[in-house]
Motif scaffolding. Sequence first.
Motif, mmCIF file in Angstrom:
data_model
loop_
_atom_site.group_PDB
_atom_site.id
_atom_site.type_symbol
_atom_site.label_atom_id
_atom_site.label_comp_id
_atom_site.label_asym_id
_atom_site.label_seq_id
_atom_site.Cartn_x
_atom_site.Cartn_y
_atom_site.Cartn_z
ATOM 1 N N SER A 13 42.068 -11.797 54.219
ATOM 2 C CA SER A 13 41.565 -10.828 54.706
ATOM 3 C C SER A 13 42.271 -10.585 56.455
ATOM 4 O O SER A 13 42.364 -10.058 56.656
ATOM 5 C CB SER A 13 40.176 -11.121 54.577
ATOM 6 N N SER A 49 37.509 -1.177 52.333
ATOM 7 C CA SER A 49 36.798 -2.242 51.805
ATOM 8 C C SER A 49 35.681 -3.461 52.433
ATOM 9 O O SER A 49 34.742 -3.853 51.453
ATOM 10 C CB SER A 49 37.662 -3.702 51.546
ATOM 11 N N ARG A 50 35.481 -2.569 54.313
ATOM 12 C CA ARG A 50 34.560 -3.800 53.428
ATOM 13 C C ARG A 50 32.734 -3.292 54.235
ATOM 14 O O ARG A 50 32.128 -3.892 53.465
ATOM 15 C CB ARG A 50 34.343 -3.838 56.269
ATOM 16 N N ALA A 53 32.897 -4.776 50.554
ATOM 17 C CA ALA A 53 32.346 -6.779 50.541
ATOM 18 C C ALA A 53 31.050 -5.937 49.827
ATOM 19 O O ALA A 53 29.580 -7.167 50.056
ATOM 20 C CB ALA A 53 33.282 -7.135 51.608
ATOM 21 N N GLU A 79 41.708 -1.953 47.951
ATOM 22 C CA GLU A 79 40.517 -1.442 48.543
ATOM 23 C C GLU A 79 39.468 -3.128 48.204
ATOM 24 O O GLU A 79 38.562 -3.986 48.534
ATOM 25 C CB GLU A 79 39.058 -1.259 48.859
ATOM 26 N N ALA A 83 37.899 -6.512 49.311
ATOM 27 C CA ALA A 83 36.715 -7.022 49.465
ATOM 28 C C ALA A 83 36.525 -7.973 48.775
ATOM 29 O O ALA A 83 35.521 -8.699 49.218
ATOM 30 C CB ALA A 83 35.561 -5.502 48.711
ATOM 31 N N SER A 87 35.817 -11.385 51.117
ATOM 32 C CA SER A 87 34.639 -12.295 50.809
ATOM 33 C C SER A 87 34.320 -13.393 49.775
ATOM 34 O O SER A 87 33.197 -13.674 50.378
ATOM 35 C CB SER A 87 33.242 -11.371 50.693
ATOM 36 N N ASP A 166 30.248 0.106 57.105
ATOM 37 C CA ASP A 166 31.307 -1.189 57.398
ATOM 38 C C ASP A 166 30.548 -2.338 58.287
ATOM 39 O O ASP A 166 31.791 -3.264 58.484
ATOM 40 C CB ASP A 166 32.752 -0.502 57.294
ATOM 41 N N TRP A 170 34.093 -10.268 57.525
ATOM 42 C CA TRP A 170 34.859 -11.693 56.679
ATOM 43 C C TRP A 170 34.493 -13.128 57.333
ATOM 44 O O TRP A 170 35.119 -13.019 58.336
ATOM 45 C CB TRP A 170 36.419 -10.893 56.878
#
Length: 549
Positions: A13, A49-50, A53, A79, A83, A87, A166, A170
Amino acid sequence: MRGLMMEMPLLVSDLIRHADRHHRDTPIVSRRVEGDLHRYTYHDAHERSRRAANALGKLGLQPGDRVATLAWNGYRHFEIYYAVAGSGMVMHTVNPRLFPEQIAWILNDAKDKVLFLDLTFLPLVQKILPLCKHLKHLVLMTDRAHMPAGAEGLLCYEDLLAAETDAFEWPALDENTACGLCYTSGTTGNPKGALYSHRSTVLHAYAICLPDAMCLSASDSALPVVPMFHANAWGLPFAAPLVGAKLVFPGAALDGKSLHALFESERVSFSAGVPTVWGGLIQYMRENRVRLTTLKRTIIGGAPCPPAMIRALEDEFGIEVNHAWGMTEMSPLGSVCKLKEKHLSLPPEERRAIREKQGRVVFGVDWKIVDSEGRDLPWDGKAFGDLHVRGPWVVSGYYEAAQSPLIDGWFPTGDVATIDADGFLRITDRSKDVVKSGGEWISSIALENIAMAHPAVQEAAVIACRHPKWDERPLLIAVLKPGQQLAREELIAFYEGKVAKWWIPDDVVFAKELPHTATGKLMKTALREQYRDHPLPAATAASSGKVVA
Ligand code: ADP
């Protein structure tokens, strides 16, 4: 002792976080399966990507769960990489070119709970779905407008992201947490999983950016032709954010024409891929009398790069080729071929001869060659033996397997190699591809390289053919370039003076095409099955007329 450095884990991350903070507006460009070019930045990729996640959490996934993808190189795939891994889950990239039953077997073996797939692979997934026991959700990597009929019950990637924010931190994971899983193609037996950790992935990403490896920097526009399902596109989706290189993803269009257009429009300076892809590109450029005006260098590996290909790319098109060697079990990078300072004053042909090898080891990996009793062999460029490796991004065992493959702490690669006094590796064969003639070994790769240097030959494979006296003798199977003709005798005569007489193939078979594995390598198992009992010369003397491709 007090005053030591900060203890900070090496986490995947942090690569995307770094790219967002320090290379915020650097572009990521993707050719989408939907057909158009998509363009955004590292900042956007981090933000999405958040969101992804958060969506994974909503799907009920827990740390350690495996998440599979069947997808081309593209921004959504990128992404999902972050993600999932970021995570604390395990990103399992599946090779869609494997047989459908093999894909189902792999999904079951990994117990993947969610599968993200590109539109291209919907028919394939519908076919194997009844066999997949653990999948709980399928997510189509597209937007609502492109959700096809027949996709009822599948989730839409863009809908999932749109429903999230978002706001996601992480997690501070242990760096030895698993983050990625990749199966070998299983050319012998069932595929085996290589499980990467955050630590191994970040260290590997650092290593491949080194000047004597891929020499990747923030001034590069990097296009990985090698798929993200083939050993994580050789680490480029991790290395590019680490240095802030522009990323260009080709999607499903890997033919010479489409690649050429993308290389040019995105001013690509660096690329990486297996030899077959470059073969297609060279052919396209020759036929259309075009060049790549911004591409400076490329890494070619995954299979032996024929010297004739290096020559064509460098001499005809001015693109530097760096031959590299690695394997899924090594994340994958082991070595890249770059000269040492003392080589720079050598005559061009001598420099070229060194650069045809698989190169020098990258720091972090160590290697040795051993004989059948496990004794070290000398590094003289002549003695060849089994290549063993070790290092922080080399597997210690296969995923969920009880038995470790290691021998005294070293991983046996299954490759046969020489190492010279300067530390340059030459892969002479995979151990199962060696031709064992009268107890002596003949390198099938060396014989293939010679055939491919003949102007009429497009591709060549050498396999062991049963022989009553010598046990095995080399058989050459050659594909001619379109419109070319060549007699068996001419091709055999081409070997004279280039190798010892007893290495020269006993016979030549001209084929229309050669079978390739899911990662674009010659499928020698299939060729052996077909030609193992091919009758050698005495029986075929009558069939030596000219062949027209
Ligand atoms: P698989 O081919 O089983 O899918 P990998 O993609 O991990 O697995 O391939 C690793 C193997 O590919 C190596 O062990 C080696 O035999 C071969 N290979 C990779 N790069 C090269 C190279 N530059 N020259 C010769 N062989 C190579």
